[in-house]
Design a protein around this motif. Structure first.
Motif, PDB file in Angstrom:
ATOM      1  N   PRO A 250      44.597  37.626 -12.229  1.00 50.49           N
ATOM      2  CA  PRO A 250      44.480  37.997 -10.817  1.00 50.49           C
ATOM      3  C   PRO A 250      45.703  38.719 -10.247  1.00 50.49           C
ATOM      4  O   PRO A 250      45.555  39.635  -9.439  1.00 50.49           O
ATOM      5  CB  PRO A 250      44.253  36.670 -10.089  1.00 50.49           C
ATOM      6  CG  PRO A 250      43.871  35.698 -11.124  1.00 50.49           C
ATOM      7  CD  PRO A 250      44.381  36.195 -12.435  1.00 50.49           C
ATOM      8  N   MET A 251      46.893  38.347 -10.663  1.00 47.98           N
ATOM      9  CA  MET A 251      48.095  38.998 -10.134  1.00 47.98           C
ATOM     10  C   MET A 251      48.233  40.426 -10.667  1.00 47.98           C
ATOM     11  O   MET A 251      48.624  41.338  -9.930  1.00 47.98           O
ATOM     12  CB  MET A 251      49.339  38.179 -10.460  1.00 47.98           C
ATOM     13  CG  MET A 251      49.346  36.801  -9.810  1.00 47.98           C
ATOM     14  SD  MET A 251      49.072  36.831  -8.024  1.00 47.98           S
ATOM     15  CE  MET A 251      50.579  37.566  -7.482  1.00 47.98           C
ATOM     16  N   ILE A 252      47.899  40.620 -11.912  1.00 44.27           N
ATOM     17  CA  ILE A 252      47.946  41.964 -12.485  1.00 44.27           C
ATOM     18  C   ILE A 252      46.822  42.813 -11.889  1.00 44.27           C
ATOM     19  O   ILE A 252      47.021  43.993 -11.583  1.00 44.27           O
ATOM     20  CB  ILE A 252      47.873  41.913 -14.025  1.00 44.27           C
ATOM     21  CG1 ILE A 252      49.113  41.193 -14.566  1.00 44.27           C
ATOM     22  CG2 ILE A 252      47.751  43.315 -14.617  1.00 44.27           C
ATOM     23  CD1 ILE A 252      49.078  40.918 -16.050  1.00 44.27           C
ATOM     24  N   LEU A 253      45.653  42.217 -11.696  1.00 45.99           N
ATOM     25  CA  LEU A 253      44.539  42.910 -11.054  1.00 45.99           C
ATOM     26  C   LEU A 253      44.927  43.344  -9.643  1.00 45.99           C
ATOM     27  O   LEU A 253      44.662  44.481  -9.245  1.00 45.99           O
ATOM     28  CB  LEU A 253      43.299  42.010 -11.021  1.00 45.99           C
ATOM     29  CG  LEU A 253      42.080  42.590 -10.307  1.00 45.99           C
ATOM     30  CD1 LEU A 253      41.600  43.871 -10.990  1.00 45.99           C
ATOM     31  CD2 LEU A 253      40.963  41.550 -10.259  1.00 45.99           C
ATOM     32  N   LEU A 254      45.555  42.455  -8.900  1.00 44.26           N
ATOM     33  CA  LEU A 254      46.004  42.782  -7.546  1.00 44.26           C
ATOM     34  C   LEU A 254      46.939  43.983  -7.568  1.00 44.26           C
ATOM     35  O   LEU A 254      46.768  44.932  -6.797  1.00 44.26           O
ATOM     36  CB  LEU A 254      46.710  41.578  -6.919  1.00 44.26           C
ATOM     37  CG  LEU A 254      47.380  41.825  -5.573  1.00 44.26           C
ATOM     38  CD1 LEU A 254      46.335  42.020  -4.484  1.00 44.26           C
ATOM     39  CD2 LEU A 254      48.311  40.672  -5.240  1.00 44.26           C
ATOM     40  N   SER A 255      47.909  43.952  -8.440  1.00 46.55           N
ATOM     41  CA  SER A 255      48.867  45.046  -8.547  1.00 46.55           C
ATOM     42  C   SER A 255      48.167  46.346  -8.940  1.00 46.55           C
ATOM     43  O   SER A 255      48.425  47.411  -8.356  1.00 46.55           O
ATOM     44  CB  SER A 255      49.941  44.692  -9.578  1.00 46.55           C
ATOM     45  OG  SER A 255      50.844  45.756  -9.729  1.00 46.55           O
ATOM     46  N   TYR A 256      47.275  46.283  -9.895  1.00 44.37           N
ATOM     47  CA  TYR A 256      46.543  47.455 -10.372  1.00 44.37           C
ATOM     48  C   TYR A 256      45.715  48.070  -9.243  1.00 44.37           C
ATOM     49  O   TYR A 256      45.786  49.279  -8.984  1.00 44.37           O
ATOM     50  CB  TYR A 256      45.650  47.059 -11.542  1.00 44.37           C
ATOM     51  CG  TYR A 256      44.745  48.157 -12.034  1.00 44.37           C
ATOM     52  CD1 TYR A 256      45.225  49.131 -12.900  1.00 44.37           C
ATOM     53  CD2 TYR A 256      43.413  48.224 -11.637  1.00 44.37           C
ATOM     54  CE1 TYR A 256      44.400  50.153 -13.357  1.00 44.37           C
ATOM     55  CE2 TYR A 256      42.585  49.234 -12.078  1.00 44.37           C
ATOM     56  CZ  TYR A 256      43.084  50.196 -12.938  1.00 44.37           C
ATOM     57  OH  TYR A 256      42.260  51.203 -13.382  1.00 44.37           O
ATOM     58  N   VAL A 257      44.936  47.234  -8.563  1.00 48.34           N
ATOM     59  CA  VAL A 257      44.052  47.720  -7.500  1.00 48.34           C
ATOM     60  C   VAL A 257      44.871  48.285  -6.341  1.00 48.34           C
ATOM     61  O   VAL A 257      44.564  49.372  -5.821  1.00 48.34           O
ATOM     62  CB  VAL A 257      43.096  46.596  -7.033  1.00 48.34           C
ATOM     63  CG1 VAL A 257      42.370  46.983  -5.751  1.00 48.34           C
ATOM     64  CG2 VAL A 257      42.093  46.272  -8.132  1.00 48.34           C
ATOM     65  N   ASN A 258      45.910  47.574  -5.918  1.00 46.49           N
ATOM     66  CA  ASN A 258      46.718  48.073  -4.803  1.00 46.49           C
ATOM     67  C   ASN A 258      47.429  49.375  -5.145  1.00 46.49           C
ATOM     68  O   ASN A 258      47.569  50.255  -4.296  1.00 46.49           O
ATOM     69  CB  ASN A 258      47.708  47.012  -4.328  1.00 46.49           C
ATOM     70  CG  ASN A 258      47.068  46.013  -3.400  1.00 46.49           C
ATOM     71  OD1 ASN A 258      45.995  46.243  -2.836  1.00 46.49           O
ATOM     72  ND2 ASN A 258      47.714  44.885  -3.219  1.00 46.49           N
ATOM     73  N   THR A 259      47.849  49.529  -6.386  1.00 48.39           N
ATOM     74  CA  THR A 259      48.470  50.789  -6.808  1.00 48.39           C
ATOM     75  C   THR A 259      47.448  51.925  -6.749  1.00 48.39           C
ATOM     76  O   THR A 259      47.749  53.015  -6.259  1.00 48.39           O
ATOM     77  CB  THR A 259      49.063  50.660  -8.225  1.00 48.39           C
ATOM     78  OG1 THR A 259      50.082  49.660  -8.202  1.00 48.39           O
ATOM     79  CG2 THR A 259      49.646  51.975  -8.702  1.00 48.39           C
ATOM     80  N   LYS A 260      46.253  51.675  -7.245  1.00 49.53           N
ATOM     81  CA  LYS A 260      45.190  52.688  -7.192  1.00 49.53           C
ATOM     82  C   LYS A 260      44.867  53.042  -5.739  1.00 49.53           C
ATOM     83  O   LYS A 260      44.690  54.220  -5.404  1.00 49.53           O
ATOM     84  CB  LYS A 260      43.926  52.194  -7.894  1.00 49.53           C
ATOM     85  CG  LYS A 260      44.039  52.115  -9.388  1.00 49.53           C
ATOM     86  CD  LYS A 260      43.975  53.503  -9.978  1.00 49.53           C
ATOM     87  CE  LYS A 260      43.786  53.456 -11.470  1.00 49.53           C
ATOM     88  NZ  LYS A 260      43.831  54.791 -12.055  1.00 49.53           N
ATOM     89  N   LEU A 261      44.782  52.029  -4.871  1.00 50.63           N
ATOM     90  CA  LEU A 261      44.483  52.290  -3.467  1.00 50.63           C
ATOM     91  C   LEU A 261      45.601  53.104  -2.817  1.00 50.63           C
ATOM     92  O   LEU A 261      45.344  54.010  -2.025  1.00 50.63           O
ATOM     93  CB  LEU A 261      44.268  50.971  -2.707  1.00 50.63           C
ATOM     94  CG  LEU A 261      42.975  50.232  -3.029  1.00 50.63           C
ATOM     95  CD1 LEU A 261      43.011  48.826  -2.448  1.00 50.63           C
ATOM     96  CD2 LEU A 261      41.765  51.006  -2.519  1.00 50.63           C
ATOM     97  N   ARG A 262      46.813  52.799  -3.138  1.00 50.26           N
ATOM     98  CA  ARG A 262      47.957  53.514  -2.562  1.00 50.26           C
ATOM     99  C   ARG A 262      48.020  54.954  -3.056  1.00 50.26           C
ATOM    100  O   ARG A 262      48.250  55.876  -2.274  1.00 50.26           O
ATOM    101  CB  ARG A 262      49.252  52.784  -2.905  1.00 50.26           C
ATOM    102  CG  ARG A 262      50.498  53.449  -2.290  1.00 50.26           C
ATOM    103  CD  ARG A 262      51.785  52.865  -2.830  1.00 50.26           C
ATOM    104  NE  ARG A 262      51.919  53.250  -4.241  1.00 50.26           N
ATOM    105  CZ  ARG A 262      52.382  52.439  -5.182  1.00 50.26           C
ATOM    106  NH1 ARG A 262      52.764  51.217  -4.915  1.00 50.26           N
ATOM    107  NH2 ARG A 262      52.475  52.864  -6.433  1.00 50.26           N
ATOM    108  N   ASP A 263      47.823  55.146  -4.349  1.00 50.00           N
ATOM    109  CA  ASP A 263      48.083  56.450  -4.959  1.00 50.00           C
ATOM    110  C   ASP A 263      46.872  57.373  -5.088  1.00 50.00           C
ATOM    111  O   ASP A 263      47.045  58.595  -5.117  1.00 50.00           O
ATOM    112  CB  ASP A 263      48.676  56.267  -6.353  1.00 50.00           C
ATOM    113  CG  ASP A 263      50.037  55.602  -6.342  1.00 50.00           C
ATOM    114  OD1 ASP A 263      50.669  55.533  -5.271  1.00 50.00           O
ATOM    115  OD2 ASP A 263      50.462  55.135  -7.416  1.00 50.00           O
TER     116      ASP A 263
END
Length: 57
Positions: A6-19
Motif C-alpha cells: 500500500p505505501m509503494i502503491l500510494l507513492s506510485y499513484v501520487n507520482t503519476k497524478l502529479r506528473d
C-alpha cells in the motif's frame, strides 16, 4: 502492474497524478484500472483521494 504494498502503491499513484494525469479518472482510464478498486485498496490503508489536490492523502 501495480505495486501490492500500500505505501509503494500510494507513492506510485501520487507520482503519476502529479506528473502525468490531471485527475484520478484520467489516471484510471490511461492505465486501464478500476477506479473503485484502486480507491478501496488505498482506503483500506487509510488514504482517500483529494480531488482539489489531485492526490491521495
Amino acid at each position: 502492474m501495480l505495486p501490492n504494498d500500500p505505501m509503494i502503491l500510494l507513492s506510485y499513484v501520487n507520482t503519476k497524478l502529479r506528473d502525468e494525469y490531471d485527475s484520478l479518472a484520467a489516471l484510471c482510464e490511461g492505465l486501464d484500472l478500476d477506479e473503485a478498486a484502486l480507491r478501496g485498496k488505498l482506503a483500506a490503508a487509510g488514504f482517500v483521494y483529494d480531488a482539489g489536490r489531485n492526490r491521495f492523502a
